[in-house]
Design an enzyme around this catalytic site. Structure first.
Site, short mmCIF file in Angstrom:
data_model
loop_
_atom_site.label_atom_id
_atom_site.label_comp_id
_atom_site.label_asym_id
_atom_site.label_seq_id
_atom_site.Cartn_x
_atom_site.Cartn_y
_atom_site.Cartn_z
N SER A 412 46.21 -10.08 2.35
CA SER A 412 44.63 -8.95 2.07
C SER A 412 45.69 -9.00 3.10
O SER A 412 45.21 -9.47 4.28
CB SER A 412 43.60 -9.26 2.26
OG SER A 412 43.56 -9.42 0.50
N PRO A 413 44.70 -7.02 4.13
CA PRO A 413 44.90 -7.59 5.11
C PRO A 413 43.54 -8.18 6.37
O PRO A 413 42.17 -7.65 5.56
CB PRO A 413 44.85 -5.58 5.26
CG PRO A 413 44.33 -4.92 3.81
CD PRO A 413 44.67 -6.54 2.91
N GLN A 490 48.86 -1.58 6.99
CA GLN A 490 47.33 -0.57 6.85
C GLN A 490 47.02 0.70 7.78
O GLN A 490 46.55 0.24 8.97
CB GLN A 490 46.07 -1.44 6.19
CG GLN A 490 45.14 -0.92 5.49
CD GLN A 490 44.10 -1.40 5.23
OE1 GLN A 490 42.93 -2.22 6.10
NE2 GLN A 490 43.65 -1.41 3.83
N TYR A 574 34.54 3.58 7.07
CA TYR A 574 35.58 3.78 8.85
C TYR A 574 35.74 5.36 8.34
O TYR A 574 35.38 6.13 7.17
CB TYR A 574 37.00 2.80 8.09
CG TYR A 574 36.52 1.96 8.67
CD1 TYR A 574 35.79 1.13 9.59
CD2 TYR A 574 36.97 0.68 7.77
CE1 TYR A 574 35.94 -0.36 10.17
CE2 TYR A 574 37.24 -0.61 8.11
CZ TYR A 574 36.34 -1.39 9.18
OH TYR A 574 36.48 -1.94 9.12
N ARG A 622 43.21 2.38 -0.09
CA ARG A 622 41.99 1.52 0.05
C ARG A 622 40.81 2.54 -0.01
O ARG A 622 40.69 3.52 0.48
CB ARG A 622 42.11 0.80 0.56
CG ARG A 622 39.98 -0.43 0.46
CD ARG A 622 40.61 -1.50 1.80
NE ARG A 622 41.40 -2.63 0.78
CZ ARG A 622 41.13 -4.04 1.22
NH1 ARG A 622 40.30 -4.25 2.13
NH2 ARG A 622 41.84 -4.50 0.81
#
Length: 777
Positions: A412-413, A490, A574, A622
């Site tokens: 995962s990031p 990402q 975000y 995502r």
């Protein structure tokens, strides 16, 4: 004690006999509103594990129940003309009336007072020290004291009818039939020498479209006989619900959860919920009667363990049973939702459909299936791998555009907050390089920002200048030169969650910088933390153009740096997420209001990136599939969001949830976000990554095998162990070579690790066999 059990079902009867057995001086009564021979069910199902608990609680009753059981190991799944069979499941069926007769006789033998046709409207006149409210799903006592118990009743989406047949099924049988109105399914199992239970189930909308709401009882049964004629093989269906007329025999399952299980009435007598009065679990996992009996066992044991302290025993009963029941109810919820969405799963091949059904509750995993039926699992693995060898699903390759991943494991990031001026350097080389060497198919760098004001913290990486691009190129080149892993970037913009401290600087996450804050942008002027976070500026068209161009420039730099894969971050509150969620988008222009409008700007960014990104390389997105807040994004919205990005050229949806609002109330658990991935994958027809509490190879294998996702992203386990994939392969006994590559420098440690896990597996099997032998299983 003087004990009165209101309700003569399994919970009330079993608790009564256990308490009378525990102390013959107890005065125990069971008050049942129906006659002794009345029952409104057919057969009930127990697992071998439940039988073990019954043996320990009262061996004599358990033996009588065992003598009456019909035992089977196999499950058969009928779909699209195919029959798929899996063994080793260890279930027993018994007629509900037979079970009640055994419990009634045992109660009478021990001296329990049984009173029938005793309709208890109120507990006010009951002279007792303890009242057990085991009066079923529609408990009057629960209703009377609902202010204390605080029941939450969720009426599920399917209609079902509980029937019987003289067809004797030798396996637990699931039969699925597609009609012009939608899918129907039957759950069938034998429970005595003459009869099988036959439950027919379908979504409410399908039930209505088929006209069953207007049919008489006889017409409804005839409809089912015709629909399931092949599996019934000429046998009739019958109902024993003489008290119901017409469509009333078709009901919707109510999931019951109570916050509290104990109430003291006006006279101070504790009134304790038990069985269906306290909780329900969907029939598709056969746990309603199991939970009722286990309630009775638990309370009897707690009272025995705390003599003279009834209050303490009741507190322990509620505390411990609530946890156990919640675990079963979570599994039941997963199973319920699976059957509510058969249309979605039926798009899978029959082999994968059957596997998905077997693992639907998440209580049965890939390796658990292997223990039950090795031949079935190996044949399925061979089918899934498309070759002549069985390969664990997590080690099958995955191809997207021109990129092929050696396996289905993704690092995962994960934010590391370890850059200066956005520059990735030695730390990121070591961090990402180690995980690339650790066996994963794809390694994600953390969210990287296209401009300085896009960062979450001053320690976040960027890709807005030549030095940063060179830093990333160095890392990408290392991964490609020293491993067979692919590496992804990402790209994201922090938006209203930017200009904060790194977590270890004090004050926790999301706290503004003590000094040097930069201005923030968002869809609307709404701070992330009210009274704490900086209020962002609502973006105007000039801001939108500048940010879009920043993303495009970073996309081109990522391509030049050699990244194999790119992802756009539109989740977690975000910047782009702030446009998508109605919780954070309060705009009144063309970028606010409807979901279509809220997606307008994120899609604009995505299309511009797709045009700048090489056509042979994948571009994913995502998203937050659920805000976990009333009025926020829902899983149904997520399907539309994914479809919009697919139409814009997205190759894959990375399915996360939450982190949009601090008011969120997620429902956590193993693989808890995977259902969102499954819904998007199988409804939109796009590849997905599943995330969230995926921590074992067994989890990954189960998810990939069942078609719930194409890839699994593993976060925290990779922080603890960079070689997680290599370690998990050894743990499950897979040595490769497909999908698994050990760095040649580490090969001397491979065999030692494999031998150690082999010894552990052998020890676990031996211990399990010894325990089962002791319990007679």
């Amino acid at each position: 004690m003087r004990i009165s059990c209101i309700g003569g079902g399994p919970a009330g009867l079993y608790f009564a006999l256990l308490m009378k057995k525990q102390n013959p001086a107890h005065e125990v009564s069971v008050l049942e509103r129906n006659r002794p021979g009345d029952t409104f069910g057919w057969g009930v199902v127990f697992s071998d594990q439940t039988l073990s608990a019954l043996r320990e609680a009262d061996p004599q009753t358990a033996e009588e129940i065992l003598d009456a059981f019909k035992h089977w190991d196999d499950i058969e799944v009928h779909i699209n003309g195919r029959t798929l069979r899996s063994g080793g499941h260890g279930f027993c069926g018994i007629g509900r009336m037979k079970l009640l007769n055994i419990l009634q006789a045992r109660c009478a033998e021990l001296g329990v007072r049984l009173r029938y046709e005793c309709n208890v409207e109120d507990d006010a006149d009951i002279a007792a020290d303890l009242i057990i409210a085991a009066d079923g799903l529609n408990s009057r006592l629960r209703g009377k004291y609902q202010a204390t118990y605080q029941p939450d009743i969720d009426l599920r989406n399917c209609r079902f009818v509980w029937l019987g047949t003289s067809k004797l099924f030798e396996a637990f049988t699931f039969d699925f039939q597609q009609t012009e109105w939608g899918w129907f399914q039957a759950h069938a199992y034998r429970f005595d020498e003459q009869t099988s239970t036959f439950i027919v189930e379908t979504p409410e909308a399908v039930w209505q479209a088929a006209g069953l709401e207007q049919m008489s009882k006889e017409e409804g049964i005839a409809f089912c006989e015709k629909l399931f004629a092949k599996v019934l093989d000429g046998h009739k269906l019958v109902s024993n619900a003489a008290h119901l007329r017409g469509s009333a025999q078709w009901i919707r399952f109510p999931r019951v959860v109570c916050k509290n299980w104990v109430h003291r009435n006006e006279r101070g007598i504790p009134v304790v919920l038990m069985g269906d009065a306290a909780h329900t679990a969907h029939f598709s996992i056969g746990s309603g009667t199991k939970l009722a009996l286990e309630d009775a066992i638990a309370l009897a044991q707690d009272i025995a363990a705390m003599p003279g302290d009834l209050d303490g025993a009741l507190q322990r009963y509620q505390a411990t049973r609530a946890i156990d029941v919640l675990r079963i109810q979570n599994a039941a919820r997963n199973s319920t939702e699976w059957f509510e969405n058969v249309e979605r799963h039926a798009r899978l091949a029959p082999e994968q459909f059957a596997y998905s059904l077997l693992t639907r509750s998440q209580r049965i995993s890939h390796e658990n299936l292997r223990l039950r039926d090795r031949a079935y699992v190996e044949a399925f693995e061979q089918w899934l791998a498309g070759g002549d060898k069985a390969v664990p699903p997590m080690f099958t390759p995955f191809k997207l555009r021109g990129v092929t991943l050696k396996n289905r494991v993704v690092v995962s990031p994960m934010a590391q907050y370890s850059c200066a001026d956005g520059l990735p350097a030695d730390y990121h080389l070591a961090h990402l390089g180690a995980r690339a060497l650790g066996g994963a198919g794809l390694v994600f760098a953390e969210m990287t920002c296209p401009s300085p004001d896009a960062r979450i913290t001053p320690g976040c990486p960027g890709l807005w200048n030549e030095a940063q691009q060179q830093g990333w190129t160095r890392i990408v080149d290392f991964v490609h030169a020293n491993s067979s892993a692919k590496i992804a970037l990402q790209l994201g913009h922090a938006g209203p969650k930017g200009s904060t401290r790194v977590p270890w600087d004090g004050g926790g996450e999301d706290q503004p910088l003590a000094a040097g804050n930069w201005p923030l942008l968002a869809a609307s002027a709404q701070p992330y933390l009210d009274g704490v976070s900086q209020t962002p500026k609502p973006m105007d068209r000039a801001d939108m153009d500048r940010v879009r161009d920043d993303f495009v420039a970073a996309t081109r730099r990522a391509a030049e740096a050699g990244f194999d894969w790119l992802e756009l971050h539109c989740a977690h509150g975000y910047l782009l997420s702030s446009f998508i969620s109605p919780l954070t988008n309060r705009r009144e222009d063309e970028y606010g209001g409807s979901l279509e409008n809220r997606l307008r700007y994120p899609l604009e960014i995505f299309r511009a990136m797709r045009a700048a990104w090489p056509a042979e390389r994948p571009l994913s997105v995502r998203i937050s599939a659920h805000d976990w807040v009333a009025g926020g994004t829902t899983p149904e919205d997520a399907v539309e969001i994914a479809a919009a990005f697919k139409a814009a050229g997205a190759d894959l949806i990375d399915v996360s949830s939450g982190q949009v609002s601090k008011a969120q109330k997620p429902v956590y658990g193993r693989m808890w976000q995977t259902p969102f991935s499954e819904s998007i994958r199988n409804r939109v027809g796009i590849a997905t990554i599943a995330v969230g509490a995926i921590s074992e190879a067994d989890h990954v294998n189960s998810i990939i095998a069942a078609g719930r996702a194409d890839l699994c992203a593993i976060a925290r386990p990779h922080l603890a162990n960079p070689a997680w994939t290599l370690s998990e392969a050894a743990r499950i006994g897979y040595a490769g070579p497909q999908g698994l590559e050990w760095p040649r420098q580490y090969l001397s440690g491979k065999s030692q690790l494999e031998r150690e896990f082999e010894r552990q597996r052998a020890g676990n099997v031996a211990a399990a066999e010894q325990a089962n032998k002791a319990l007679g299983v």
